[in-house]
Scaffold this active site. Structure first.
Site, PDB file in Angstrom:
ATOM      1  N   THR A 171      13.151 -13.180  36.271  1.00 54.67           N
ATOM      2  CA  THR A 171      13.342 -13.392  34.675  1.00 54.67           C
ATOM      3  C   THR A 171      13.836 -11.977  34.049  1.00 54.67           C
ATOM      4  O   THR A 171      14.561 -12.071  33.260  1.00 54.67           O
ATOM      5  CB  THR A 171      11.931 -13.546  34.060  1.00 54.67           C
ATOM      6  OG1 THR A 171      11.609 -14.859  34.790  1.00 54.67           O
ATOM      7  CG2 THR A 171      12.045 -13.981  32.707  1.00 54.67           C
ATOM      8  N   GLN A 206      13.541 -19.661  33.141  1.00 55.14           N
ATOM      9  CA  GLN A 206      13.491 -18.606  32.244  1.00 55.14           C
ATOM     10  C   GLN A 206      15.035 -18.130  32.080  1.00 55.14           C
ATOM     11  O   GLN A 206      15.501 -17.825  33.085  1.00 55.14           O
ATOM     12  CB  GLN A 206      12.525 -17.546  32.480  1.00 55.14           C
ATOM     13  CG  GLN A 206      11.057 -18.102  32.584  1.00 55.14           C
ATOM     14  CD  GLN A 206      10.862 -18.541  34.044  1.00 55.14           C
ATOM     15  OE1 GLN A 206      11.319 -18.647  34.844  1.00 55.14           O
ATOM     16  NE2 GLN A 206       9.410 -18.323  34.597  1.00 55.14           N
ATOM     17  N   ASP A 229      11.747 -17.565  27.063  1.00 52.21           N
ATOM     18  CA  ASP A 229      11.516 -15.901  27.259  1.00 52.21           C
ATOM     19  C   ASP A 229      12.830 -15.452  26.707  1.00 52.21           C
ATOM     20  O   ASP A 229      13.746 -14.570  27.036  1.00 52.21           O
ATOM     21  CB  ASP A 229      11.605 -15.579  28.746  1.00 52.21           C
ATOM     22  CG  ASP A 229      10.227 -15.953  29.288  1.00 52.21           C
ATOM     23  OD1 ASP A 229       9.293 -16.243  28.516  1.00 52.21           O
ATOM     24  OD2 ASP A 229      10.043 -15.957  30.414  1.00 52.21           O
ATOM     25  N   ASP A 250       6.707 -18.532  25.189  1.00 52.94           N
ATOM     26  CA  ASP A 250       6.848 -16.935  24.997  1.00 52.94           C
ATOM     27  C   ASP A 250       7.872 -16.568  24.857  1.00 52.94           C
ATOM     28  O   ASP A 250       8.723 -15.322  25.562  1.00 52.94           O
ATOM     29  CB  ASP A 250       6.481 -16.845  26.560  1.00 52.94           C
ATOM     30  CG  ASP A 250       5.265 -17.496  27.399  1.00 52.94           C
ATOM     31  OD1 ASP A 250       4.262 -17.707  26.530  1.00 52.94           O
ATOM     32  OD2 ASP A 250       5.026 -17.310  28.494  1.00 52.94           O
ATOM     33  N   ARG A 314      -0.290 -15.941  23.664  1.00 55.28           N
ATOM     34  CA  ARG A 314      -1.228 -16.129  24.801  1.00 55.28           C
ATOM     35  C   ARG A 314      -1.317 -14.926  25.634  1.00 55.28           C
ATOM     36  O   ARG A 314      -0.202 -14.083  25.715  1.00 55.28           O
ATOM     37  CB  ARG A 314      -0.953 -17.458  25.920  1.00 55.28           C
ATOM     38  CG  ARG A 314       0.471 -17.358  26.608  1.00 55.28           C
ATOM     39  CD  ARG A 314       0.789 -18.565  27.267  1.00 55.28           C
ATOM     40  NE  ARG A 314       1.956 -18.582  27.730  1.00 55.28           N
ATOM     41  CZ  ARG A 314       2.320 -19.408  29.024  1.00 55.28           C
ATOM     42  NH1 ARG A 314       1.240 -19.998  29.495  1.00 55.28           N
ATOM     43  NH2 ARG A 314       3.501 -19.304  29.398  1.00 55.28           N
TER      44      ARG A 314
END
Length: 398
Positions: A171, A206, A229, A250, A314
């Site tokens: 990622t 991602q 991401d 995220d 999170r």
């Protein structure tokens, strides 16, 4: 099918949800990027971009403009309409470079301009980017500090690539642009990853648009476009103002110490049918690993909207720290607000707080027990001590 055609097709998918969830009267939209992908630098565009306000104070021409034909019989060049005094001249404190896809500047790619910047130069190297989508993977190494990317508006200038965690072996390496140098600045430019948007649970999908891993970076009027991401706010002290950040899962993640002001956060997570409580997206995933680290994300006067049913954050790492203050939240925010990464042992070490937020998603009555109800004094102390902390590098820009 050419790479440009593929990218434009993927752009259409990335922005489809965005078009129907606009929060501002004139946010960037897919037609702007499609238009700029095929548009030459013309007087009408120059007028639209208000470039004269850059040029009016500079009357020096020291950059070569290459002249290619407009057409087989025209005898003219696409560079004929290029502003003759663009970019501004160098000064004792700045070096000015210019990038134009059509060859009307010294450089046709952003990376080649970065490569030309001085090694550990103390001067600010301003790279002026003319309108267009620059299809390239860009890296600013640690040896090239003090670089500014100056675009002509987030709707008009963009860097785009299409790597994923799968294609780039991780990622972190999928970013369309990676920045490792100190004192990096970006103004009025978008960063895009146009890889297909990953579905929840997909392995290796991602796709990072920007990885910022240098200290003392600042972004004004920038766009960050992707799916999962999108913005890897990796490490260092960073400031984001008037930016547009789009993603699904995220989509702001990392372990930096960052302040976001007046930014739009747009979720393109999958919509959830009425009555279901499925979570389809997350705004933040902060990665603070110990109580001694002075890192975290703070969002002030921002707005959150879009699609899906999402969490504010999170706990990617056990000491994750995120604060939202004076922020508008639509009802896509799930009532519990936050998630401990399904690890209850983190409830005692993470720090998630909200203060004076408003909108359909800002009701704190059903928030998770470990979410903090902050007061004004706490927020002020957190900003002044933990984030700004007398950092003089930020003061000229705020």
């Amino acid at each position: 099918m050419t790479f440009k055609t593929v990218c434009l097709t993927l752009l259409s998918a990335i922005f489809a949800a965005f078009i129907s969830t606009q929060l501002l009267p004139n946010p960037p939209c897919i037609k702007d990027f499609i238009n700029l992908a095929f548009t030459r630098f013309s007087p009408s565009i120059i007028s639209t971009l208000s470039i004269p306000n850059i040029l009016d104070h500079h009357q020096h021409n020291h950059h070569h403009h290459h002249h290619g034909p407009k057409g087989p019989q025209s005898g003219s060049s696409i560079c004929d309409d290029f502003p003759p005094n663009f970019p501004p001249p160098d000064t004792n404190t700045t070096s000015n470079l210019c990038v134009d896809r059509n060859g009307c500047c010294n450089f046709t790619t952003v990376q080649s301009a970065i490569d030309a910047a001085g090694v550990f130069s103390q001067k600010q190297t301003i790279i002026w980017m003319t309108p267009g989508i620059y299809y390239e993977k860009v890296m600013v190494p640690r040896t090239k500090p003090n670089i500014t990317l100056q675009g002509q508006g987030m709707k008009f200038t963009a860097i785009a690539w299409n790597d994923t965690a799968n294609s780039s072996h991780g990622t972190f390496y999928s970013a369309s642009i990676q920045v490792f140098s100190a004192n990096f600045i970006a103004k009025n430019v978008s960063f895009m990853n146009v890889a297909p948007i990953a579905n929840p649970g997909d392995v290796g999908g991602q796709a990072v648009a920007m990885r910022i891993a240098g200290d003392q970076a600042a972004f004004w009027g920038c766009g960050f476009f992707g799916g999962q991401d999108t913005l890897h706010d990796d490490r260092g002290r960073h400031y984001f103002r008037d930016c547009f950040i789009q993603g699904s899962i995220d989509f702001i993640f990392g372990n930096a110490r960052s302040l976001y002001e007046n930014c739009q956060l747009i979720s393109i997570a999958n919509p959830v049918p009425t009555g279901l409580k499925t979570i389809t997206g997350v705004v933040t995933a902060h990665a603070r690993v110990s109580a001694t680290e002075n890192t975290g994300f703070v969002f002030v006067n921002c707005s959150i909207g879009g699609t899906g049913r999402i969490w504010l954050g999170r706990a990617w790492r056990p000491f994750s720290r995120v604060i939202f203050a004076y922020t508008s939240m639509t009802d896509i925010i799930s009532p519990e607000g936050w998630n401990d990464y399904n690890d209850p042992t983190r409830d005692q070490t993470i720090f998630y707080g909200e203060y004076n937020c408003f909108g359909g998603g800002a009701n704190q009555t059903m928030r998770v027990p470990y979410a903090q109800r902050l007061n004004e004094t706490q927020v002020s102390q957190f900003l002044n001590v933990s984030y700004i902390d007398g950092d003089r590098w930020l003061q000229p820009y705020v």
